[in-house]
Design a protein around this motif. Structure first.
Motif, mmCIF file in Angstrom:
data_model
loop_
_atom_site.group_PDB
_atom_site.id
_atom_site.type_symbol
_atom_site.label_atom_id
_atom_site.label_comp_id
_atom_site.label_asym_id
_atom_site.label_seq_id
_atom_site.Cartn_x
_atom_site.Cartn_y
_atom_site.Cartn_z
ATOM 1 N N PHE A 157 38.258 135.872 76.597
ATOM 2 C CA PHE A 157 39.635 135.885 76.094
ATOM 3 C C PHE A 157 39.965 134.645 75.280
ATOM 4 O O PHE A 157 40.368 134.743 74.143
ATOM 5 N N ALA A 158 39.807 133.458 75.895
ATOM 6 C CA ALA A 158 40.237 132.246 75.190
ATOM 7 C C ALA A 158 39.669 131.008 75.856
ATOM 8 O O ALA A 158 38.992 131.077 76.883
ATOM 9 N N GLU A 159 39.969 129.880 75.246
ATOM 10 C CA GLU A 159 39.676 128.574 75.828
ATOM 11 C C GLU A 159 40.884 128.118 76.646
ATOM 12 O O GLU A 159 42.022 128.223 76.188
ATOM 13 N N ASP A 160 40.638 127.649 77.856
ATOM 14 C CA ASP A 160 41.709 127.109 78.699
ATOM 15 C C ASP A 160 41.465 125.612 78.847
ATOM 16 O O ASP A 160 40.401 125.196 79.307
ATOM 17 N N CYS A 161 42.449 124.809 78.464
ATOM 18 C CA CYS A 161 42.266 123.353 78.458
ATOM 19 C C CYS A 161 42.620 122.691 79.778
ATOM 20 O O CYS A 161 42.473 121.474 79.911
ATOM 21 N N ALA A 162 43.101 123.463 80.753
ATOM 22 C CA ALA A 162 43.398 122.871 82.061
ATOM 23 C C ALA A 162 42.128 122.625 82.856
ATOM 24 O O ALA A 162 42.089 121.761 83.734
ATOM 25 N N ILE A 163 41.081 123.400 82.579
ATOM 26 C CA ILE A 163 39.770 123.177 83.179
ATOM 27 C C ILE A 163 38.800 122.837 82.056
ATOM 28 O O ILE A 163 38.653 123.604 81.099
ATOM 29 N N LEU A 164 38.176 121.681 82.183
ATOM 30 C CA LEU A 164 37.182 121.230 81.210
ATOM 31 C C LEU A 164 35.812 121.211 81.871
ATOM 32 O O LEU A 164 35.692 121.106 83.087
ATOM 33 N N GLY A 165 34.785 121.317 81.063
ATOM 34 C CA GLY A 165 33.436 121.281 81.628
ATOM 35 C C GLY A 165 32.396 121.095 80.551
ATOM 36 O O GLY A 165 32.671 121.237 79.351
ATOM 37 N N GLY A 166 31.201 120.769 80.985
ATOM 38 C CA GLY A 166 30.105 120.583 80.053
ATOM 39 C C GLY A 166 28.877 120.038 80.740
ATOM 40 O O GLY A 166 28.814 119.957 81.977
ATOM 41 N N MET A 167 27.917 119.644 79.931
ATOM 42 C CA MET A 167 26.644 119.130 80.441
ATOM 43 C C MET A 167 26.524 117.650 80.128
ATOM 44 O O MET A 167 27.082 117.161 79.142
ATOM 45 N N GLY A 168 25.804 116.935 80.979
ATOM 46 C CA GLY A 168 25.592 115.515 80.772
ATOM 47 C C GLY A 168 24.594 114.978 81.772
ATOM 48 O O GLY A 168 23.895 115.750 82.447
ATOM 49 N N ARG A 169 24.549 113.658 81.872
ATOM 50 C CA ARG A 169 23.632 113.020 82.821
ATOM 51 C C ARG A 169 24.426 112.118 83.761
ATOM 52 O O ARG A 169 25.214 111.280 83.312
ATOM 53 N N PHE A 170 24.183 112.298 85.054
ATOM 54 C CA PHE A 170 24.849 111.491 86.073
ATOM 55 C C PHE A 170 23.804 110.764 86.897
ATOM 56 O O PHE A 170 23.011 111.375 87.595
ATOM 57 N N ARG A 171 23.778 109.437 86.774
ATOM 58 C CA ARG A 171 22.850 108.599 87.533
ATOM 59 C C ARG A 171 21.400 109.106 87.439
ATOM 60 O O ARG A 171 20.683 109.199 88.433
ATOM 61 N N GLY A 172 21.005 109.505 86.230
ATOM 62 C CA GLY A 172 19.640 109.952 85.998
ATOM 63 C C GLY A 172 19.406 111.435 86.178
ATOM 64 O O GLY A 172 18.314 111.933 85.897
ATOM 65 N N HIS A 173 20.407 112.176 86.638
ATOM 66 C CA HIS A 173 20.283 113.617 86.845
ATOM 67 C C HIS A 173 21.015 114.382 85.737
ATOM 68 O O HIS A 173 22.191 114.141 85.505
ATOM 69 N N SER A 174 20.321 115.307 85.090
ATOM 70 C CA SER A 174 21.020 116.226 84.198
ATOM 71 C C SER A 174 21.891 117.132 85.059
ATOM 72 O O SER A 174 21.458 117.579 86.130
ATOM 73 N N CYS A 175 23.109 117.393 84.636
ATOM 74 C CA CYS A 175 24.025 118.141 85.487
ATOM 75 C C CYS A 175 25.086 118.850 84.649
ATOM 76 O O CYS A 175 25.215 118.626 83.446
#
Length: 317
Positions: free
Chosen positions: A91-109
């Motif tokens: 349906f659409a993009e909701d900006c109240a919930i954000l998300g994505g990929m990245g690295r946290f303390r050496g872990h891809s997540c």
């Protein structure tokens, strides 16, 4: 300029005097370092006394403080190479919930969370952190992505609740929340959740059904907001303070009842006084919890997570 809550007024008065004396000292007319030191000691003592005996209603106010660090601040402070992913593909993009990929303390997540916004314009853009169905469907999509590529999931919860508007209900708000909660219980990869401000109703649990659920010291987590509870029970939001007492919504109450798994200490005076320190403290806690479940078999991890939530409320829990 610091925003003070109503119960912090004595602290505000002291810190105001300290600032006045500092301006005098900057002018070089008088040496008042000793007086400033005494006032600082007094202010810190008062701050400590105030925050060691906060009432549930006061904790609600701290959890809602506009200067508390939000999702975007945690991503900036903890996640490297963050790539946001948008849209629910339906349906659409909701900006109240954000998300994505990245690295946290050496872990891809994969990182997902509510964003409230910092000023009027951004709060309107993010709908004050109250997501519509497409926000939860985006979260489902990202959790499926994480499961497919064997990436751990970190969720950061900060919402008064899902958006109750007519359009959201027409597009299946309750179903989207239920599906998101179901997806949390279904994925085999690690899922660590943290309540960083408000954890309100199903809008919170849709992202917080994790292997481990952490809460900041002055965060709140409840089936309904105090105002909503008061409106139902007393027909008036004026009884919100009494509702906050009855709801057992503080981190300390929830840990006692085994609803959450750990409390993350906040800087003296709350996360809003030292956001960077609060973010790093949460980072350490998230890393420790992630390490506990990283090496488990995926099926066993999922079964453990499901049993954890099924056990809530049992007499032997």
């Amino acid at each position: 300029m610091r925003n003070f809550l109503d119960f912090e007024q004595p602290i505000a008065d002291l810190e105001g005097k300290i600032e006045e004396l500092r301006h005098l000292a900057d002018d070089g007319e008088v040496n008042i370092a000793d007086e400033i030191g005494k006032l600082q000691t007094k202010a810190e003592k008062l701050l400590r006394q105030t925050y060691t005996k906060l009432t549930p209603w006061q904790k609600v106010k701290v959890a809602r403080h506009p200067d508390r660090p939000h999702f975007v601040d945690y991503v900036h402070g903890l996640i490297e190479d963050f790539t946001p992913l948008a849209g629910d593909r339906g349906f659409a993009e909701d900006c109240a919930i954000l998300g994505g990929m990245g690295r946290f303390r050496g872990h891809s997540c994969v990182v997902i969370g509510h964003e409230k916004g910092h000023d009027t314009q951004s709060r309107l853009k993010h709908n004050f952190g109250s997501a519509r169905p497409e926000g939860y469907r985006k979260a489902i999509r990202l959790m499926e992505l994480a499961d497919r590529f064997n990436l751990p999931v970190i969720t950061l919860v900060d919402t008064a609740g899902a958006y109750p508007g007519v359009g959201a209900e027409e597009r299946g708000q309750a179903e989207a929340i239920a599906r998101s909660t179901e997806k949390c219980l279904d994925i085999k990869v690690p899922l660590i959740s943290a309540i960083i401000g408000e954890g309100g109703s199903g809008g919170a649990i849709a992202l917080a059904t994790g292997d481990s659920v952490l809460m900041l010291e002055h965060a709140i987590y409840s089936v309904i907001s105090p105002e909503g509870c008061a409106s139902i029970l007393w027909r008036s939001a004026e009884h919100a303070q009494a509702a906050a007492e009855a709801l057992r919504l503080t981190a300390q109450d929830l840990l006692e009842h085994k609803i959450i798994d750990g409390i993350v200490p906040e800087p003296l005076g709350g996360a809003h006084r030292d956001p960077a320190a609060a973010i790093q403290s949460m980072g350490e806690a998230l890393e420790a919890e992630l390490e506990k479940v990283m090496n488990m078999d995926g099926g066993a991890r999922r079964a453990r997570r499901r049993e954890k939530f099924l056990a809530i409320g049992r007499d032997d829990h």
